[in-house]
Design a protein around this motif. Structure first.
Motif, PDB file in Angstrom:
ATOM      1  N   VAL A  90       0.807  -1.219   0.035  1.00  0.00           N
ATOM      2  CA  VAL A  90      -0.089  -0.005   0.008  1.00  0.00           C
ATOM      3  C   VAL A  90       1.007   1.369  -0.101  1.00  0.00           C
ATOM      4  CG1 VAL A  90      -1.803   1.268   1.381  1.00  0.00           C
ATOM      5  CG2 VAL A  90      -1.908  -1.160   1.097  1.00  0.00           C
ATOM      6  N   MET A  91       1.721   1.423   0.884  1.00  0.00           N
ATOM      7  CA  MET A  91       2.478   2.584   0.960  1.00  0.00           C
ATOM      8  C   MET A  91       3.407   2.914  -0.175  1.00  0.00           C
ATOM      9  SD  MET A  91       4.101   2.424   4.862  1.00  0.00           S
ATOM     10  CE  MET A  91       4.690   0.644   4.733  1.00  0.00           C
ATOM     11  N   PHE A  92       4.405   2.056  -0.436  1.00  0.00           N
ATOM     12  CA  PHE A  92       5.319   2.391  -1.408  1.00  0.00           C
ATOM     13  C   PHE A  92       4.625   2.191  -2.886  1.00  0.00           C
ATOM     14  CE2 PHE A  92       8.003   1.584   2.225  1.00  0.00           C
ATOM     15  CZ  PHE A  92       8.651   2.891   2.298  1.00  0.00           C
ATOM     16  N   GLY A  93       3.895   1.187  -2.987  1.00  0.00           N
ATOM     17  CA  GLY A  93       3.074   1.111  -4.249  1.00  0.00           C
ATOM     18  C   GLY A  93       2.387   2.312  -4.795  1.00  0.00           C
ATOM     19  N   THR A  94       1.622   2.906  -3.519  1.00  0.00           N
ATOM     20  CA  THR A  94       0.837   4.224  -3.987  1.00  0.00           C
ATOM     21  C   THR A  94       1.839   5.362  -4.130  1.00  0.00           C
ATOM     22  OG1 THR A  94      -0.766   3.403  -2.485  1.00  0.00           O
ATOM     23  CG2 THR A  94      -0.621   5.807  -2.907  1.00  0.00           C
ATOM     24  N   ILE A  95       2.980   5.461  -3.470  1.00  0.00           N
ATOM     25  CA  ILE A  95       3.741   6.719  -3.731  1.00  0.00           C
ATOM     26  C   ILE A  95       4.473   6.519  -5.103  1.00  0.00           C
ATOM     27  CG2 ILE A  95       6.115   7.512  -3.103  1.00  0.00           C
ATOM     28  CD1 ILE A  95       5.354   6.933  -0.253  1.00  0.00           C
ATOM     29  N   SER A  96       4.762   5.309  -5.450  1.00  0.00           N
ATOM     30  CA  SER A  96       5.481   4.814  -6.855  1.00  0.00           C
ATOM     31  C   SER A  96       4.608   5.325  -8.082  1.00  0.00           C
ATOM     32  CB  SER A  96       5.675   3.533  -6.837  1.00  0.00           C
ATOM     33  OG  SER A  96       6.893   3.009  -6.038  1.00  0.00           O
ATOM     34  N   ILE A  97       3.499   5.316  -7.978  1.00  0.00           N
ATOM     35  CA  ILE A  97       2.337   5.605  -8.902  1.00  0.00           C
ATOM     36  C   ILE A  97       1.813   6.879  -9.267  1.00  0.00           C
ATOM     37  CG2 ILE A  97       1.800   2.955  -8.965  1.00  0.00           C
ATOM     38  CD1 ILE A  97      -1.183   3.944  -8.057  1.00  0.00           C
ATOM     39  N   TRP A  98       2.546   7.708  -8.417  1.00  0.00           N
ATOM     40  CA  TRP A  98       2.010   9.222  -8.343  1.00  0.00           C
ATOM     41  C   TRP A  98       1.981   9.873  -9.673  1.00  0.00           C
ATOM     42  CZ3 TRP A  98      -1.153  12.617  -7.311  1.00  0.00           C
ATOM     43  CH2 TRP A  98      -0.924  14.034  -7.411  1.00  0.00           C
TER      44      TRP A  98
END
Length: 470
Positions: A90-98
């Protein structure tokens, strides 16, 4: 100064305090303790890298050793590792797809209302808040792991859901930037603090499972976000992903379990930041090299959707490229991290940053078709994120085991500066004739290469050798 070497010795150690160590290749050396000897310099023609378990959990103060007498080295700990996988998903997956969302905002709700610099700053704010708050999270440990994880999960999910109601760019800064970033920081440190309590010899495998969620998250969420945006629009895409994130984080909260009791509520709160660490010249050089090289990390990730659209690729295709890049990132952290144990972690970091920089300057510049951009996504993704795997053990080797906690605290705080990368790249693009991407590509490559050069200088300073393993 004394100097000694016998015919069976492959390594020479020189020490300013008249202490000479002669070590045969068969002997075991505790390099991390050796590095803490006062006024010591060493030169090594060949140095065996000793595997360590240093990671972000090392930022915590040591606890009473009696609690480690019966570590199961597995058991329920594998469910805790699964909780780490889900939270990183959730955390880094969301940040990566900004980059996927920023491109949608630029051509939708915020078209004409926000510049590219402002949009790129939102993803950078989330990453900066995650890093900046990390050293201070152990101060909340007295409230218990599950309470902190639950609180962080609520903040993360709320940040995403509220972002779906955004109609101005500052709304996104407060929601997906600050709210999501601070919540992610709480969850992140809760997970990395608990996993080591369950493992000894299998700790690396457990942390590997946890960190794999970063790449899998980007691989799954990037095409998912693109599909949701095209079918339901940005607001509902955010709400669906936010609710999904809350459900996943509730599973994380249910699974996570600490073996060690939390600190007593009346325990004195200690500042995690120790400024005396800045007196260590080697450590300061490492901070500069690490932060500068990390500045280029988010630039291609955030820019791939926007750049892909400029060469005629559709939104679904560019989001798939971001997902592939994230997946290769996870593979690279594990595979190249293992190689780093063999050839030296600082050596591996220098090599990976050099390759990442050259790929940005050379391959990305000429990636004008889907095939060439796919090649860039695969190769750059493999080497781009090794900082997250190697920074803690490299820091430990430089400052020593005894000072790893304040060392990592300063590293996390200073690494938040690297979040300025995407906004700077956007400003460069704006100043480039016809807003071409060559400035963005050269900037990302240049900071990687400059950071690698600084780290190479550190290697020479510490070992006085081009071929030593460190």
């Amino acid at each position: 100064m004394k100097h000694a070497q016998d015919e069976k010795t492959s390594s020479v150690y020189e020490v300013e305090n008249d202490l000479t160590l002669v070590v045969s290749p068969a002997d075991q050396i505790d390099l991390e303790k050796l590095a803490t000897t006062p006024s010591q310099h060493y030169r090594m023609d060949r140095l065996e890298t000793i595997p360590t378990n240093m990671d972000a959990a090392s930022i915590l103060d040591p606890v009473n050793i009696e609690y480690y007498d019966d570590i199961p080295d597995g058991g329920y700990g594998w469910f805790v590792a699964l909780a780490g996988f889900l939270s990183n998903f959730v955390m880094f997956g969301t940040i990566s797809i900004w980059g996927v969302f920023s491109n949608a905002f630029a051509t939708g709700i915020l078209e004409g209302k926000a510049t590219t610099v402002e949009l790129m700053g939102i993803g950078s704010t989330a990453l900066a808040c995650l890093n900046l708050m990390t050293p201070f999270n152990p101060m909340l440990a007295r409230f218990g792991t599950r309470i902190i994880t639950f609180g962080g999960s609520v903040l993360m999910s709320l940040g995403l859901i509220l972002a779906g109601f955004s109609t101005e760019v500052w709304h996104l800064y407060l929601t997906q930037g600050v709210l999501f970033g601070c919540g992610a920081s709480l969850v992140y440190m809760s997970v990395v603090a608990v996993i080591p309590q369950w493992f000894t010899t299998k700790r690396g495998a457990a942390m590997g499972i946890s960190s794999a969620g970063t790449g899998i998250g980007g691989l799954a969420l990037s095409p998912m976000a693109s599909s949701l945006i095209s079918k339901y629009g940005i607001p509902w895409a955010y709400r669906i992903i936010g609710l999904m994130a809350f459900a996943i984080c509730m599973v994380t909260t249910a699974l996570i379990r600490a073996r060690l009791p939390p600190p007593p509520m009346n325990e004195k709160i200690k500042s995690p930041i120790k400024l005396f660490m800045l007196k260590d010249v080697d450590f300061v050089i490492w901070l500069f090299g690490a932060v500068i090289s990390l500045t280029g990390y988010m630039v291609p990730l955030f820019y791939l959707p926007k750049y892909g659209a400029s060469i005629g690729l559709d939104q679904g295709t560019t989001s798939n490229l971001v997902g592939i890049c994230c997946a290769m990132n996870a593979v690279g952290r594990l595979a190249l991290g293992w190689v780093g144990d063999k050839i030296g972690r600082l050596n591996m970091y220098i090599i990976s940053c050099t390759i990442a920089g050259l790929l940005c300057c050379l391959l990305w510049k000429f990636a004008t078709t889907y095939e060439t951009l796919l090649a860039f996504s695969i190769t750059w993704g493999l080497v781009c994120g090794l900082y997250f795997a190697l920074a803690p053990p490299i820091t430990g080797n430089i400052v020593g085991i005894e000072r790893i906690s304040p060392g990592l605290s300063l590293l996390f705080v200073t690494s938040s500066i690297s979040a300025v990368g995407p906004p700077i790249a956007s400003a460069i693009q704006k100043a480039t004739p016809q807003q071409d991407y060559i400035g963005v590509q050269m900037f990302a490559g240049a900071v990687y290469l400059f950071g690698a050069l600084i780290c190479f200088g550190l290697k020479i300073k510490m070992t006085r050798s081009l071929t030593s393993l460190i």
